[in-house]
Write a protein that holds these residues in place. Structure first.
Motif, PDB file in Angstrom:
ATOM      1  N   PRO A   1      17.978 -14.095  11.304  1.00 39.24           N
ATOM      2  CA  PRO A   1      19.127 -13.198  11.438  1.00 39.24           C
ATOM      3  C   PRO A   1      20.455 -13.954  11.460  1.00 39.24           C
ATOM      4  CG  PRO A   1      17.873 -13.320  13.483  1.00 39.24           C
ATOM      5  CD  PRO A   1      17.085 -14.050  12.455  1.00 39.24           C
ATOM      6  N   THR A   2      21.492 -13.342  10.888  1.00 38.99           N
ATOM      7  CA  THR A   2      22.819 -13.941  10.916  1.00 38.99           C
ATOM      8  C   THR A   2      23.427 -13.782  12.309  1.00 38.99           C
ATOM      9  OG1 THR A   2      23.057 -13.232   8.639  1.00 38.99           O
ATOM     10  CG2 THR A   2      25.059 -13.954   9.747  1.00 38.99           C
ATOM     11  N   ALA A   3      23.222 -12.613  12.907  1.00 42.47           N
ATOM     12  CA  ALA A   3      23.698 -12.375  14.268  1.00 42.47           C
ATOM     13  C   ALA A   3      22.906 -11.225  14.845  1.00 42.47           C
ATOM     14  CB  ALA A   3      25.189 -12.036  14.251  1.00 42.47           C
ATOM     15  N   GLY A   4      23.004 -11.074  16.157  1.00 40.61           N
ATOM     16  CA  GLY A   4      22.364  -9.935  16.801  1.00 40.61           C
ATOM     17  C   GLY A   4      21.214 -10.338  17.706  1.00 40.61           C
ATOM     18  N   GLU A   5      20.731  -9.361  18.463  1.00 44.03           N
ATOM     19  CA  GLU A   5      19.651  -9.604  19.409  1.00 44.03           C
ATOM     20  C   GLU A   5      18.469  -8.711  19.065  1.00 44.03           C
ATOM     21  OE1 GLU A   5      21.280  -8.829  23.294  1.00 44.03           O
ATOM     22  OE2 GLU A   5      23.058 -10.030  22.819  1.00 44.03           O
ATOM     23  N   VAL A   6      17.288  -9.260  19.260  1.00 44.39           N
ATOM     24  CA  VAL A   6      16.070  -8.483  19.033  1.00 44.39           C
ATOM     25  C   VAL A   6      15.211  -8.614  20.279  1.00 44.39           C
ATOM     26  CG1 VAL A   6      14.046  -8.160  17.573  1.00 44.39           C
ATOM     27  CG2 VAL A   6      16.167  -8.994  16.565  1.00 44.39           C
ATOM     28  N   TRP A   7      15.329  -7.670  21.195  1.00 44.60           N
ATOM     29  CA  TRP A   7      14.596  -7.749  22.456  1.00 44.60           C
ATOM     30  C   TRP A   7      13.225  -7.132  22.302  1.00 44.60           C
ATOM     31  CZ3 TRP A   7      16.125 -10.730  26.356  1.00 44.60           C
ATOM     32  CH2 TRP A   7      17.475 -11.153  26.329  1.00 44.60           C
ATOM     33  N   PHE A   8      12.212  -7.946  22.599  1.00 44.33           N
ATOM     34  CA  PHE A   8      10.840  -7.482  22.506  1.00 44.33           C
ATOM     35  C   PHE A   8      10.094  -8.038  23.697  1.00 44.33           C
ATOM     36  CE2 PHE A   8       6.420  -8.196  21.193  1.00 44.33           C
ATOM     37  CZ  PHE A   8       6.074  -6.934  20.730  1.00 44.33           C
ATOM     38  N   ASP A   9       9.555  -7.150  24.538  1.00 40.42           N
ATOM     39  CA  ASP A   9       8.747  -7.633  25.654  1.00 40.42           C
ATOM     40  C   ASP A   9       9.538  -8.586  26.562  1.00 40.42           C
ATOM     41  OD1 ASP A   9       6.301  -6.799  26.320  1.00 40.42           O
ATOM     42  OD2 ASP A   9       5.233  -8.580  25.602  1.00 40.42           O
ATOM     43  N   GLY A  10      10.806  -8.295  26.767  1.00 41.17           N
ATOM     44  CA  GLY A  10      11.612  -9.111  27.661  1.00 41.17           C
ATOM     45  C   GLY A  10      12.143 -10.405  27.068  1.00 41.17           C
ATOM     46  N   LYS A  11      11.921 -10.623  25.784  1.00 44.31           N
ATOM     47  CA  LYS A  11      12.439 -11.857  25.161  1.00 44.31           C
ATOM     48  C   LYS A  11      13.312 -11.492  23.963  1.00 44.31           C
ATOM     49  CE  LYS A  11       8.479 -14.835  26.232  1.00 44.31           C
ATOM     50  NZ  LYS A  11       7.241 -14.043  26.229  1.00 44.31           N
ATOM     51  N   ASP A  12      14.335 -12.312  23.729  1.00 41.22           N
ATOM     52  CA  ASP A  12      15.165 -12.118  22.534  1.00 41.22           C
ATOM     53  C   ASP A  12      14.555 -12.928  21.388  1.00 41.22           C
ATOM     54  OD1 ASP A  12      17.021 -11.827  20.583  1.00 41.22           O
ATOM     55  OD2 ASP A  12      18.695 -12.703  21.708  1.00 41.22           O
ATOM     56  N   LEU A  13      13.897 -12.230  20.480  1.00 36.18           N
ATOM     57  CA  LEU A  13      13.197 -12.922  19.386  1.00 36.18           C
ATOM     58  C   LEU A  13      14.137 -13.805  18.580  1.00 36.18           C
ATOM     59  CD1 LEU A  13      10.902 -10.110  17.916  1.00 36.18           C
ATOM     60  CD2 LEU A  13      10.356 -11.786  19.677  1.00 36.18           C
ATOM     61  N   ALA A  14      15.387 -13.377  18.481  1.00 39.03           N
ATOM     62  CA  ALA A  14      16.339 -14.125  17.662  1.00 39.03           C
ATOM     63  C   ALA A  14      16.614 -15.502  18.242  1.00 39.03           C
ATOM     64  CB  ALA A  14      17.638 -13.340  17.519  1.00 39.03           C
ATOM     65  N   LYS A  15      16.334 -15.684  19.551  1.00 35.21           N
ATOM     66  CA  LYS A  15      16.640 -16.966  20.192  1.00 35.21           C
ATOM     67  C   LYS A  15      15.409 -17.847  20.375  1.00 35.21           C
ATOM     68  CE  LYS A  15      21.031 -16.049  22.088  1.00 35.21           C
ATOM     69  NZ  LYS A  15      21.108 -14.583  21.807  1.00 35.21           N
ATOM     70  N   LEU A  16      14.231 -17.348  20.038  1.00 29.93           N
ATOM     71  CA  LEU A  16      13.030 -18.159  20.225  1.00 29.93           C
ATOM     72  C   LEU A  16      13.016 -19.328  19.245  1.00 29.93           C
ATOM     73  CD1 LEU A  16      10.175 -15.513  20.642  1.00 29.93           C
ATOM     74  CD2 LEU A  16      11.499 -16.669  22.401  1.00 29.93           C
ATOM     75  N   SER A  17      12.378 -20.421  19.651  1.00 25.64           N
ATOM     76  CA  SER A  17      12.192 -21.532  18.712  1.00 25.64           C
ATOM     77  C   SER A  17      11.158 -21.090  17.690  1.00 25.64           C
ATOM     78  CB  SER A  17      11.693 -22.766  19.451  1.00 25.64           C
ATOM     79  OG  SER A  17      10.324 -22.596  19.789  1.00 25.64           O
TER      80      SER A  17
END
Lengths: 324, 276, 326
Positions: C67-83
């Motif tokens: 993603p270029t920007a934004g948050e994807v919250w799934f199950d308490g985690k932001d997928l966009a920030k995961l390694s």
């Protein structure tokens, strides 16, 4: 009503690695002047090969038998040169993929003019005038500019408009449209269908519309042929087809489509898949998937029965057919 | 099975395969086929014309040319396999990684180096590399292998670029498959056909390249018989003993033709773009 | 209820490069700020025409595209920030069904290998257990055990799509994103697959995000529907509200454009003028205004945002929000 195209016992075969396969097997139908005939069926039913047979545009491994009479002449007897004066002139074709059916190296104008110069014997300036008026007729904005543009500069809907302009170029008596809106989005499809209706009303040309979409058929056609596994299984006018479909395949097809005003929890399905051309069942070709199949259906192929203006290839109506 | 049948219908490809098969048989059974020791000098019979005793005649040291051509087949096969093997060992992994990860390395380092290397005539490049490495069969192979590598990088990378966008690669990623497994389990097997075709065609060039380097004295060293070095040694005798050059030359021609026919044949059945 | 998936301000811009040095000269704004919620057990439909960014949205949520920007919250985690590695492990819970059943199965692997791979990469079960799971799942999707040792080319399109569904189901994910899973299939086969999906929804209490261009199919399968236009969501509502009371002018036009298989029924049709504008150079203000039959001055200058017009129906249109358009 004058009949402009009569197809009789059309059989189209192909030589393949699996031997000779019949893709179209004994198809009969006719198209009257000013009429839109729909040909419906799923992939592999032979609807596209039927149209290519009429245009005699089959690949070299294909062979056509039967009769295709256009204005009384059997097209299959024409020489290739005579056929060229029919194609694009008296019978024009619109394909599904407007991108691949336009030459990317030529301008839009040049492609529209090509058939006009060839068949109508107009000079360059007259042809250009006609091309631009055709572009305007198909609702193109900036027709003069688009005349100079290349296909890749246009959107899918615009390209399909160009295809229609090309098809209209020589005032053909018959336009064969093979899935003309399948590659388009619904809002663009609505525009193109609208345009095709308008063209038909203005010029009185007949249209043979090949599609898998019953919604498109309902909106466009006067009469409909349903094809399955290379044969016609049902033929009637459009109202009767939707109000009183007879063939189990047609009924199955209609009930398997979700509709916008549909409240069903589950859709009806037709079990199994279409038989392959080299593995056709012995009896009725639909029998293995038919919920109403009887013993005879698996034994003997049914004829296309005449039922009071409604034709149907099904043993269920054998008695009814005899009475008439 | 179907592929084999299809291949058998391709006449020229089959001829190519038979030539290569013949070459392999000759190389394997060289000891049995050759009537003489290829390096045995016989000063009684220097430069004798072809006869029933010496099928292809003898060279200026009285060695049996037929036996030398037969043993030369070994060198040629080794040359084909080793040089192309080295090229693939270098080219395929680089092509895979470069095409899969893309980015700066791919675009500016790998591909520009490939461009630079392919801008040189191949033989000049191989010559330059073997001049740096020094003469000898091993170094010649390395030089040819490096020279061939760019072609493999390009073809592998091209395949990867198409395949990485295929939905089944996306699907494997979406399932959670690791990159290494995607590369070797999903991409490589599907990229293999054009690489195999390229390898077959490269083997033909490998044989020519080895012959050329040996001809120039940078490849196989005397007295080991290689078709190229045989040509080299016989060239001064061309007017006196033309047969000393004709037979090794014909051997090179035949084998290169064989590999090319085989490569074209494989292309006909393996490459969907050529397939009709 | 807390959503299982919450997407906030998601953007996916593709750079347009040109010139010798491949400088970035602009962006194709495929997804341009999307907010979505998917609740456990529901099926959210995403509908729109080609180029509206619906597929890109699905792929960006799953990080098949970064993603270029934004948050994807799934199950308490932001997928966009995961390694990358964390995301890879996360994929056990997020699966995808692809559009093209011919292209989405590796032609060189058997069905068993394809299904086994999913279990293997997430280290689910012992070999014997895996065999059992696979044999179970293949029957759930309506195929037979004997099919496991065959290759994709031995199957018809509909059967392949069943295999694709089995692949997504086999790891028991919490969310499945299905990208046009029936649009490559013939109608009689399409209904088989749609019924299968419906059964699976009930049997496994699946949470599904169903991306499609086909309004009738979306209506048949989904509980709530989001309509996308040019990279943005223009309307979200539950199914009944959306089809009975479509509010956004684009939604209205889209619904009226669908051909109906009833020849005698003549409907009022809103014919949209022109084509979809290029997402590289979207119109100012409301991106729909050049084609909108109701557009006013404000639509040309100010971009509307999604707001609730009652009963959970979110619409992004000045005219609807101000009550000018009923």
């Amino acid at each position: 009503m004058t009949t402009i195209l009569e197809v009789e016992q059309l059989k189209t075969r192909f030589r393949t690695d699996n031997g000779v396969v019949s893709v179209v097997d004994g198809v009969d139908f006719s198209i009257h002047a000013g009429e839109t005939l729909g040909i419906v069926g799923e992939s592999g039913c032979g609807k596209s090969v039927t149209s290519l047979s009429i245009m005699r545009l089959l690949p070299p491994n294909g062979k056509i038998e039967g009769e295709i009479r256009f204005n009384g002449k059997n097209i299959l007897d024409l020489t290739e040169k005579e056929m060229q004066s029919v194609r694009g002139n008296e019978i024009a074709m619109i394909f599904q993929e407007p991108m691949t059916s336009l030459n990317p190296l030529h301008t839009v104008g040049r492609q529209i003019e090509e058939a006009i110069i060839l068949h109508m014997k107009l000079d360059k300036a007259e042809a250009k005038k006609r091309a631009i008026s055709l572009l305007k007729a198909v609702g193109m904005p900036r027709a003069e500019e688009i005349y100079e543009e290349f296909p890749h500069q246009l959107s899918g809907g615009m390209r399909q408009r160009v295809m229609i302009a090309m098809a209209m170029g020589c005032n053909p008596k018959l336009i064969i449209a093979d899935e003309p809106t399948t590659a388009l989005d619904v809002t663009i499809q609505a525009q193109i269908l609208d345009l095709m209706r308008e063209v038909k009303e203005k010029t009185g040309t007949s249209i043979m519309l090949i599609t898998h979409d019953l919604g498109v058929v309902a909106e466009m056609c006067d009469r409909v042929i349903v094809m399955y596994a290379g044969q016609v299984v049902e033929e009637t006018d459009v109202d009767t087809l939707f109000e009183n479909p007879k063939h189990p395949y047609t009924i199955g097809l209609m009930n398997s489509i979700p509709e916008l005003d549909d409240e069903r929890e589950y859709l009806d399905t037709i079990p199994g898949t279409v038989p392959l051309p080299h593995q056709m069942p012995k009896g009725c070709r639909f029998a293995p998937r038919c919920s109403q199949a009887m013993a005879i259906c698996h034994e003997k192929p049914p004829e296309l029965l005449q039922l009071n203006g409604h034709k149907c290839r099904c043993w269920l109506y054998a008695e009814e057919g005899e009475q008439q | 099975m179907k592929t084999v049948k299809k291949f058998l219908r391709n006449g020229l490809g089959v001829i190519g395969a038979l030539i290569i098969l013949g070459l392999i048989v000759v190389a394997v059974f060289a000891n049995q086929i050759a009537p003489y020791d290829p390096n045995a000098q016989n000063y009684d019979q220097v430069l004798s014309a072809p006869s029933s005793e010496h099928l292809f005649g003898t060279d200026d040291l009285g060695r049996d040319i037929f036996s030398r051509v037969v043993f030369g087949a070994r060198i040629s096969i080794e040359a084909a396999l080793i040089s192309v093997g080295i090229a693939m060992l270098i080219g395929v992994p680089i092509g895979l990684l470069s095409g899969y990860y893309r980015g700066f390395w791919d675009e500016w380092i790998v591909m520009r180096s490939v461009d630079a290397m392919q801008a040189f005539p191949f033989l000049i490049l191989a010559l330059a590399i073997s001049a740096v490495l020094g003469a000898g069969f091993g170094n010649a192979m390395l030089a040819i292998g490096i020279g061939f590598a760019p072609a493999f990088i390009r073809i592998t990378r091209g395949q990867v670029l198409t395949l990485r966008n295929m939905e089944y690669i996306q699907a494997a990623r979406s399932v959670g498959v690791k990159d290494a497994r995607i590369l070797f389990r999903h991409i490589l097997p599907n990229a293999l056909n054009p690489i195999v075709i390229q390898a077959t065609l490269a083997m033909a060039s490998g044989i020519i390249a080895e012959a050329s380097l040996s001809y120039l004295g940078l490849g196989v060293q005397p007295p080991t018989p290689s078709w190229g070095s045989m040509l080299n040694q016989a060239q001064t005798l061309l007017s006196v003993a033309p047969y000393a050059t004709i037979y090794p030359g014909m051997a090179i021609f035949l084998v290169v033709l064989g590999f090319n026919l085989l490569g074209d044949g494989l292309q006909q059945i393996l490459d969907p773009r050529v397939r009709k | 209820m807390t959503p299982l998936l919450e997407v906030k301000g998601l953007q996916q811009y593709f750079p347009i490069k040109s010139g010798f040095l491949k400088k970035t000269t602009g962006y194709v704004k495929a997804v341009d700020g999307i907010d979505l919620k998917v609740y456990p057990g529901e099926t959210l439909g995403i509908v729109g025409e080609s180029g509206c960014g619906k597929s890109t949205t699905g792929r960006t949520i799953l990080r098949l595209l970064e993603p270029t920007a934004g948050e994807v919250w799934f199950d308490g985690k932001d997928l966009a920030k995961l390694s990358k590695e964390e995301m890879r492990r996360m994929r056990k819970d997020l699966q995808m069904i692809f559009q093209d059943p011919y292209a989405s199965l590796n032609p060189r692997m058997t069905i068993k290998q394809i299904l086994m791979e999913s279990l293997m990469v997430h280290k689910i079960g012992t070999t014997a257990e895996r065999e059992r799971i696979i044999e179970e799942i293949i029957e759930v999707v309506g195929l037979r055990k004997e099919h496991l040792n065959r290759h994709p080319h031995d199957f018809s399109g509909g059967q392949r799509q069943r295999i694709g569904i089995a692949r997504a189901l086999v790891v028991k994910p919490k969310l499945i994103i299905a990208d046009e899973p029936v649009s490559a299939l013939d109608v009689s086969i399409q209904s088989q697959v749609l019924n299968l999906l419906k059964d699976l929804k009930k049997e496994f209490n699946l949470t599904l995000m169903f991306i499609s261009h086909d309004l009738s199919v979306v209506k048949h399968l989904c509980d709530r529907i989001a309509v996308m236009y040019l990279g943005r969501v223009v309307e979200i509502a539950d199914k009944r509200t959306l089809f009975e009371n479509p509010s956004h002018p684009y939604t209205r036009a889209l619904l009226s454009a669908v051909p109906v298989a009833k020849p005698r029924q003549k409907r009022e049709r809103i014919l949209l003028q022109g084509d979809l504008p290029s997402p590289a150079n979207p119109p100012s203000g409301c991106t729909f205004h050049p084609r909108c039959p109701y557009a006013t001055e404000i639509c040309k200058t100010k971009a509307p945002s999604l707001s609730d017009i009652g009963a959970g129906q979110l619409v992004s249109c000045h005219l609807v929000q101000s009550g000018q358009l009923k």
